[in-house]
Each structure stands twice: as C-alpha cells, then as structure tokens.
Scaffold this motif. Structure first.
Motif, PDB file in Angstrom:
ATOM      1  N   ILE A  70      44.169  36.833  43.918  1.00 25.03           N
ATOM      2  CA  ILE A  70      43.437  36.716  42.654  1.00 25.03           C
ATOM      3  C   ILE A  70      42.620  35.433  42.685  1.00 25.03           C
ATOM      4  O   ILE A  70      43.106  34.384  43.104  1.00 25.03           O
ATOM      5  CB  ILE A  70      44.413  36.718  41.467  1.00 25.03           C
ATOM      6  N   SER A  71      41.392  35.497  42.247  1.00 26.96           N
ATOM      7  CA  SER A  71      40.502  34.334  42.263  1.00 26.96           C
ATOM      8  C   SER A  71      41.075  33.197  41.425  1.00 26.96           C
ATOM      9  O   SER A  71      41.503  33.401  40.291  1.00 26.96           O
ATOM     10  CB  SER A  71      39.129  34.719  41.716  1.00 26.96           C
ATOM     11  N   THR A 120      36.379  31.204  37.427  1.00 25.59           N
ATOM     12  CA  THR A 120      37.135  31.411  38.659  1.00 25.59           C
ATOM     13  C   THR A 120      36.188  31.374  39.847  1.00 25.59           C
ATOM     14  O   THR A 120      34.993  31.658  39.727  1.00 25.59           O
ATOM     15  CB  THR A 120      37.886  32.761  38.664  1.00 25.59           C
ATOM     16  N   SER A 174      35.589  33.175  43.348  1.00 25.21           N
ATOM     17  CA  SER A 174      35.958  34.384  44.080  1.00 25.21           C
ATOM     18  C   SER A 174      36.302  34.043  45.522  1.00 25.21           C
ATOM     19  O   SER A 174      35.503  33.407  46.217  1.00 25.21           O
ATOM     20  CB  SER A 174      34.813  35.394  44.053  1.00 25.21           C
ATOM     21  N   HIS A 176      45.788  33.194  36.211  1.00 18.59           N
ATOM     22  CA  HIS A 176      45.200  33.071  37.551  1.00 18.59           C
ATOM     23  C   HIS A 176      45.887  31.949  38.298  1.00 18.59           C
ATOM     24  O   HIS A 176      46.411  31.013  37.685  1.00 18.59           O
ATOM     25  CB  HIS A 176      43.701  32.719  37.449  1.00 18.59           C
TER      26      HIS A 176
END
Length: 162
Positions: free
Chosen positions: A95-96, A139, A141, A156
């Motif tokens: 997950i970013s 975030t 990526s 996150h």
C-alpha cells in the motif's frame, strides 16, 4: 519544473523498520546544514524510515514524532522521490505510504504544503490530483512514484524523516 538547489548538501541514510536492507550513505559537509523546517542535530544527516504499521495521517505524524522525534517525509526533488519509492519497494510495502504533504483551502485557494514547513519546491502529482474538494493528505505510489490525494482518515504505511 526548474531544478532547485538546496542551500547545502545533505547526508542521507536509509533505514527501514524490519529486516536489514542496504543503506545508501552520502557524505555531508563538515558545517551543519540549516534548512527551514527540517531539524538538524549534532550531525547533518537526515534519516528515513519506512514504517509498515497502518496509521491515519495524523497517527503517522504522531508516530514519527514520538518514536523518531521527526515528521513525515517532505520531498524536494525527483531524485529523492525516486529513492523513496525504491526504499518502499525494497521493504515490499504493498500500500502506498503517507508522505508529509497536505492539500487544503487557505485564504480561498487550494494549496499544497509540507507539514514540516519546508518550501514547496517540487511536486509529482498523478493526473487529476490533488483533489480540490476537501482537505486531503498525500501518498507516494510505490508502483509509479506519483503522488495521490487520499482522505486523511485512511490507513496507510508511512515514511518518517528524522
């Protein structure tokens, strides 16, 4: 975007919570570096930690502050962005992760800024980002290195700098 020169050469050491991974040290000048919003201590090195614990944006900020006496990472160049992306990939973060950018309405204008108060001199937004509807957090990526707006209450992993 034009190249922005930093006021001094930073030393960087990559740190990841969990199993050992390679580190990439760079030398920093003998004189301590001073850069708005980025803390300096006895050494002029800034460290990064990828934390796989799932946190909201504010929870991630608090964790960076409480555990590392730092903050979520601010990114000031394409090279640094790519290095952070690779660091997160090295640790198999699916997950970013959160970075320290927020987009909110200030004085009637939508504006992105770094939570550590460092200058906003680089951005790597994905198309249609940032959102200009509500305050959002950002975030990085791990797939393409682009930044995306996310609701700040989402969970996150995150990258701290200290």
């Amino acid at each position: 975007m034009p190249t922005v020169l930093m006021p001094c050469a930073w030393g960087w050491r990559w740190v990841v919570e969990g199993p050992p991974v390679p580190t990439f040290p760079l030398l920093c000048p003998a004189a301590p570096c001073q850069f708005q919003g980025v803390p300096t201590g006895d050494t002029a090195q800034l460290h990064y930690v990828v934390v796989k614990k799932m946190r909201t944006y504010s929870g991630a900020q608090r964790y960076c502050r409480d555990v590392y006496r730092g903050q979520l990472v601010s990114v000031h160049s394409a090279a640094r962005n790519q290095e952070l992306q690779k660091l997160a990939q090295t640790y198999n973060t699916i997950i970013s992760p959160w970075i320290g950018a927020v987009t909110s309405c200030r004085a009637g204008q939508w504006e992105s800024y770094w939570e550590d108060s460092s200058p906003w001199n680089y951005a790597n937004w994905a198309p249609t980002h940032p959102f200009g509807i509500v305050t959002t957090c950002t975030t990085l990526s791990i797939r393409d290195g682009l930044w995306r707006s996310r609701f700040c209450f989402q969970l996150h992993p995150f990258i701290c700098q200290y």
